[in-house]
Design an enzyme around this catalytic site. Structure first.
Site: not given
Length: 513
Positions: A85, A172, A174, A226, A228-230, A232
Site C-alpha cells: 500500500c 494488504h 496481511e 502478578s 498473570g500469563v506474562d 508467570s
C-alpha cells in the site's frame, strides 16, 4: 533481538493499523519478523543483517511535505523489498514513478487480476479477492518495473522489478480478507528471500536462555510476579535459565480472582520451584480505596501503592542487579514508534521509582500474546495459567462500579468464579476471548423465598476477538447463560438480577471502567 545470525525479515513501520499483522503473518510462516522505525538507515539495516524488508502501509501521501520517508540507500542493499500500500507508493515514488490522488478511492474487497507470472503470486489463482484501502495510487511505474496485477481502480495493483528484487502491491496481504495473502507472504519469505522457515518457540527458548545467562552472569534478578500469563511465563523461563538467582515478589492486593493467589504459590512456587516472596497487602490497599468511586482515582492509587509495596520489599533484598518484566512486543510497538498513538495506559510495573537502580530484563519483548501462550505451553506450564483470562492490573477493583466496598467486591469475585467454571464446563474457554462479571452499582427489586429483595444487578461481559483491538459480544448459548444466571443469583449473596452486555468494541471498551 541481539542474535544477528537469526533469519529475520524486518517491517518498516509507516503507521498502518495492520503493521503488527504483517510481522505476525511472517512469524506464522516460521520466519522471525519485527517492526522497525521507518527512520532506520541502510547502515543500521546492514548491522541487523535481515534477509528481506517489508514496507508497511500508512495514512500519509508520499507527495506531501513531512510524509514518512525512507533512506534511498536501502534499495541499494541488494535485499528483497516488498512494499505494501503506502510502502508500494513510496517505493515507486522514490525510484522515479508517479503517485497521485485516486479519482475514485478504493476501500474494501476488490478483485485482483494477475496479468503475468510472478514468484510473489506462485500457487494463487489468476483472479482473487484482496483488501484495498487507499486514497492515492501509482499512476506511472519506475523504469525497470512491470505490471503483474490490476484491479478495477488500480491499473498498477502489483508491480515488480525482478532484477533488483523489488516488489510492490497496492493491497494488504496481511489481512484475512485477502484470501491468498498468506501464500503471497510465504512466497516472499521462503522463495524470494530464501528463508528456511525454521523459527520456532523451541528455538526461541534456547536462544533466550543463552542470552539471559550471558547478560546476568552470576548476578541476581528480581521479578514482580502478578500471577498473570506474562509475568508467570517470564518467571518460569528465568528459573530455567538462572535458577536460584531469581527472586519473585508477589503482591496480593486483595483484588485477585477467587483462588488465584493460592494457585500462583502452589504452581509457580511448588511445581516450578520459583523463590516467591508473597506480600499480603490486602488491608493496606483496601484502606486506601474504601468509598472511592472514580475509576481513574482507583487505578492511580492501586498503581502507586503497588510501587510503594514493591519498593519496600525490594529494599529488603541485597545484591540485586536486574529487574525482570513481562513486557510484550505490543507494548514495545505502542511506546517505541513515532507512528503510534497511546489510547490508554498500561498497568505494568512501569512506574517504579527512579532511584531503583536496576538493569532491565524483558525476555518477552519480541513476542505477541499468542506467542507467549505458546511459549508457556512449550515450557510445560499448565493450561490454567497459560490460558488465563486477560486481567487488568487493578484487578476486580475496577469491575466494581461506584464506591468500592468489601460486599460489592465479594459479589464480583464469587460470580466471576461461577462464570469461569461454567464457561470451562461448556468447553468454550478458548473460543471466548475474555469473560467476566461487573457489579453495576445498580440495585433492583426482586422476590426470593416469598420475600422482597433489593439487591445488586451484575452484568456478564463476554467477547470474541482476534487481537483485542476490536471485539464482538460472544453469542453464548441461551441455556448456558440461563444456567450461569441461576447459579449466581442462588449462590452469591446480595445479587438478584443478571444482565448480559451485548455491546461490541467499538463503541464500547472491553472493561466497563
Amino acid at each position: 533481538m541481539s542474535d544477528t545470525t537469526l533469519e529475520k525479515i524486518i517491517v518498516l513501520d509507516y503507521g498502518s493499523q495492520y503493521n503488527q499483522l504483517i510481522a505476525r503473518r511472517i512469524r506464522e510462516i516460521g520466519v522471525f519478523s519485527e517492526l522497525m522505525s521507518h527512520k532506520v538507515t541502510a547502515k543500521e539495516i546492514r548491522e541487523i543483517n535481515p534477509i528481506g524488508i517489508i514496507l508497511s502501509g500508512g495514512p500519509n501521501s508520499v507527495y506531501d511535505e513531512g510524509s514518512f520517508d525512507i533512506d534511498p540507500e536501502i534499495f541499494e542493499l541488494g535485499l528483497p523489498v516488498l512494499g505494501i500500500c503506502y510502502g508500494m507508493q513510496l517505493l515507486s515514488y522514490k525510484l522515479g514513478g508517479m503517485v497521485e490522488a485516486a479519482g475514485e478511492r478504493e476501500y474494501g474487497v476488490a478483485p485482483l487480476q494477475l496479468t503475468g507470472k510472478s514468484a510473489l503470486f506462485a500457487g494463487t489463482p489468476e483472479v482473487q479477492d484482496v483488501l484495498m484501502s487507499h486514497g492515492d495510487r501509482v499512476t506511472a511505474i519506475p523504469e525497470g518495473f512491470h505490471v503483474v496485477g490490476t484491479s478495477p481502480n488500480s491499473p498498477f495493483a502489483a508491480v515488480e522489478n525482478t532484477e533488483r528484487n523489488l516488489y510492490g502491491i497496492q493491497f494488504h496481504p496481511e489481512v484475512r480478507h485477502s484470501v491468498h495473502g498468506t501464500e503471497m507472504l510465504r512466497n516472499f519469505a521462503l522463495n524470494i528471500c530464501g528463508a528456511k522457515g525454521n523459527w520456532s518457540m523451541e528455538n526461541f527458548i534456547d536462544m533466550q536462555i543463552k542470552n539471559i545467562r550471558e547478560k546476568v552472569g552470576d548476578k541476581k534478578v528480581l521479578l514482580g510476579l502478578s500471577g498473570g500469563v506474562d509475568s508467570s511465563v517470564v518467571g518460569v523461563l528465568l528459573q530455567r535459565a538462572i535458577g536460584d538467582q531469581l527472586t519473585s515478589i508477589f503482591v496480593d492486593h486483595g483484588f485477585l480472582r477467587k483462588g488465584e493467589a493460592d494457585q500462583v504459590m502452589e504452581t509457580l512456587g511448588g511445581k516450578f520451584g520459583l523463590n516467591i516472596i508473597k506480600v499480603d497487602a490486602q488491608k493496606r490497599f483496601m484502606d486506601k480505596l474504601v468509598g472511592l468511586s472514580d475509576p481513574e482515582t482507583k487505578r492511580k492509587i492501586i498503581g502507586n501503592e503497588f510501587v510503594y509495596v514493591f519498593d519496600d520489599e525490594a529494599n529488603k533484598l541485597e545484591g540485586v542487579d536486574f529487574l525482570a518484566q513481562g513486557t510484550l512486543y505490543t507494548d514495545v510497538i505502542e511506546s517505541g514508534t513515532d507512528t503510534a498513538q497511546t489510547i490508554k495506559s498500561h498497568h505494568n510495573v512501569g512506574g517504579l521509582p527512579e532511584d531503583m537502580q536496576f538493569q532491565l530484563i524483558e525476555p518477552l519483548n519480541t513476542l505477541f500474546k499468542d506467542e507467549v501462550r505458546a511459549l508457556g505451553t512449550q515450557l510445560g506450564m499448565p493450561d490454567e495459567i497459560v490460558w488465563r483470562q486477560p486481567f487488568p492490573g487493578p484487578g476486580l477493583a475496577i469491575r466494581v462500579l461506584g464506591d468500592l466496598t468489601e460486599e460489592k467486591l465479594e459479589t464480583v469475585r464469587e460470580s466471576d468464579a461461577i462464570l469461569r467454571e461454567e464457561i470451562a464446563a461448556a468447553g468454550l474457554e478458548r473460543d471466548v476471548w475474555q469473560y467476566f462479571t461487573v457489579n453495576t452499582d445498580v440495585k433492583s427489586v426482586g422476590v426470593m423465598g416469598d420475600q422482597r429483595t433489593y439487591d445488586y444487578t451484575l452484568a456478564i461481559r463476554a467477547i470474541t476477538s482476534i487481537d483485542g483491538m476490536t471485539a464482538d459480544f460472544a453469542q453464548l448459548p441461551w441455556d448456558l447463560l440461563q444456567k450461569i444466571s441461576k447459579r449466581i443469583v442462588n449462590e452469591v449473596d446480595h445479587v438478584n438480577r443478571i444482565v448480559y452486555d451485548i455491546t461490541s468494541k467499538p463503541p464500547a471498551t472491553v472493561e466497563w471502567q
